[in-house]
Design an enzyme around this catalytic site. Structure first.
Site, PDB file in Angstrom:
ATOM      1  N   ASP A  35      18.800  -8.508  23.087  1.00  0.00           N
ATOM      2  CA  ASP A  35      20.026  -9.231  23.432  1.00  0.00           C
ATOM      3  C   ASP A  35      21.251  -8.368  23.182  1.00  0.00           C
ATOM      4  OD1 ASP A  35      18.545 -11.435  24.108  1.00  0.00           O
ATOM      5  OD2 ASP A  35      18.842 -12.471  22.195  1.00  0.00           O
TER       6      ASP A  35
ATOM      7  N   TYR B 271      12.340  -6.537  12.340  1.00  0.00           N
ATOM      8  CA  TYR B 271      13.759  -6.865  12.421  1.00  0.00           C
ATOM      9  C   TYR B 271      14.316  -7.158  11.025  1.00  0.00           C
ATOM     10  CZ  TYR B 271      12.811  -7.832  17.389  1.00  0.00           C
ATOM     11  OH  TYR B 271      12.423  -7.737  18.713  1.00  0.00           O
TER      12      TYR B 271
ATOM     13  N   ASP C 299      22.137 -18.462  18.123  1.00  0.00           N
ATOM     14  CA  ASP C 299      22.801 -17.333  17.468  1.00  0.00           C
ATOM     15  C   ASP C 299      24.306 -17.504  17.629  1.00  0.00           C
ATOM     16  OD1 ASP C 299      23.373 -16.583  20.090  1.00  0.00           O
ATOM     17  OD2 ASP C 299      21.899 -14.966  20.143  1.00  0.00           O
TER      18      ASP C 299
ATOM     19  N   ARG D 174      15.530 -15.814  16.692  1.00  0.00           N
ATOM     20  CA  ARG D 174      16.516 -16.896  16.541  1.00  0.00           C
ATOM     21  C   ARG D 174      15.843 -18.263  16.501  1.00  0.00           C
ATOM     22  NH1 ARG D 174      18.513 -17.360  22.456  1.00  0.00           N
ATOM     23  NH2 ARG D 174      17.381 -15.670  23.457  1.00  0.00           N
TER      24      ARG D 174
END
Length: 303
Positions: free
Chosen positions: A38, A66, A80, A180
């Protein structure tokens, strides 16, 4: 120019932006990314160049790691900070580390995820984000996701006035996992709204952050006449597969992608498929099990 670039994607850019810029920098059209990040996420984005573009599907399946931050206390329509706040909750007191660890561990292993509305998943031929942008709703099918670990990596911060709790985390996961959505599901575990407030991809197997180059670094190297230092060879992605040095009498057949009997493999490679086929020191193909003929093998990829 053939190989893989471990690119450090910066925030504010799409994965396609990176490909577009690299095509100009490298002066080649054969450039492809290995799964989108993203725009608000930075981190490791492997890019395939030249013959390596044939390995994009191999890269998409690799594990990812991550690091980021989650806030309990509010939710957005995108899960998010890119979206609009759509709900809030109030945490009366901070969680203990033990409580948080229990919630995080509940989302480890093979889990069911409902992909976010603002995602590229297709339902009835349309991307979910197209439905979302049009103000439409559609039933989203559950998908399996694999989470190897989901852990708190630093102290929690509690805002007693807003009833919000924020903490840093690290997660290792398989293909197609929405981080997310993990944040949203963690909030639900505690009966709270939740949002992923920051995310960085620190590894995309086999590459980690320290392997990465930024776009400006690659551009400077190209301008200095160095068009190789930032490239990882194809072999690096296929290192888990054993090497088959193709004998002279089979070189032409392998070079042409022929289906072969597995008896052509040396004894030590029996039952070791897939194998990397080399001709005169050059990687020519990745041979694997034939899907229909049990005693045969066929090229999965030709280079």
């Amino acid at each position: 120019m053939d190989g893989i670039i471990a690119l450090w994607k910066e925030k504010g850019m799409t994965s396609h932006d990176c490909v577009f810029k690299l095509r100009k920098i490298l002066k080649t059209k054969k450039v492809g990314h290995t799964g989108t990040l993203d725009p608000n996420v930075d981190g490791v984005l492997p890019i395939c160049v030249g013959k390596a573009t044939k390995l994009v599907d191999f890269m998409v399946d690799k594990d990812k790691v991550y690091r980021g931050e989650i806030c309990l206390g509010f939710a957005t329509d995108t899960q998010d900070l890119d979206g609009q706040v759509v709900a809030e909750s109030f945490l009366d007191m901070p969680l203990t580390d033990e409580d948080l660890a229990e919630g995080l561990s509940s989302l480890e292993g093979w889990i069911d995820q409902v992909p976010p509305m603002y995602s590229a998943v297709k339902v009835k031929g349309r991307r979910l984000y197209d439905y979302a942008r049009a103000g439409e709703t559609v039933e989203r099918p559950k998908r399996k996701a694999r989470v190897d670990y989901f852990a708190q990596t630093g102290p929690m911060t509690y805002n007693k006035d807003k009833g919000r709790l924020t903490f840093p985390f690290e997660v290792k996961c398989g293909k197609g996992t929405y981080i997310r959505t993990l944040a949203t599901d963690l909030g639900a575990y505690f009966g709270q709204e939740a949002t992923m407030t920051q995310l960085t991809r620190i590894a995309s197997t086999p590459f980690k952050a320290s392997d990465c180059y930024r776009l400006e670094e690659i551009k400077a190297m190209m301008e200095a006449g160095d068009d190789q230092s930032f490239l990882h060879p194809l072999d690096e992605l296929l290192a888990q597969y054993p090497i088959w040095q193709v004998p002279d009498h089979l070189k032409k057949l392998v070079a042409n992608g022929a289906v072969l009997n597995q008896e052509n493999l040396p004894t030590e490679l029996a039952d070791k498929l897939p194998v990397r086929a080399y001709i005169d020191g050059q990687l020519k193909a990745l041979y694997g099990q034939h899907p229909d003929l049990s005693e045969q093998m066929k090229p999965l990829k030709m280079f």
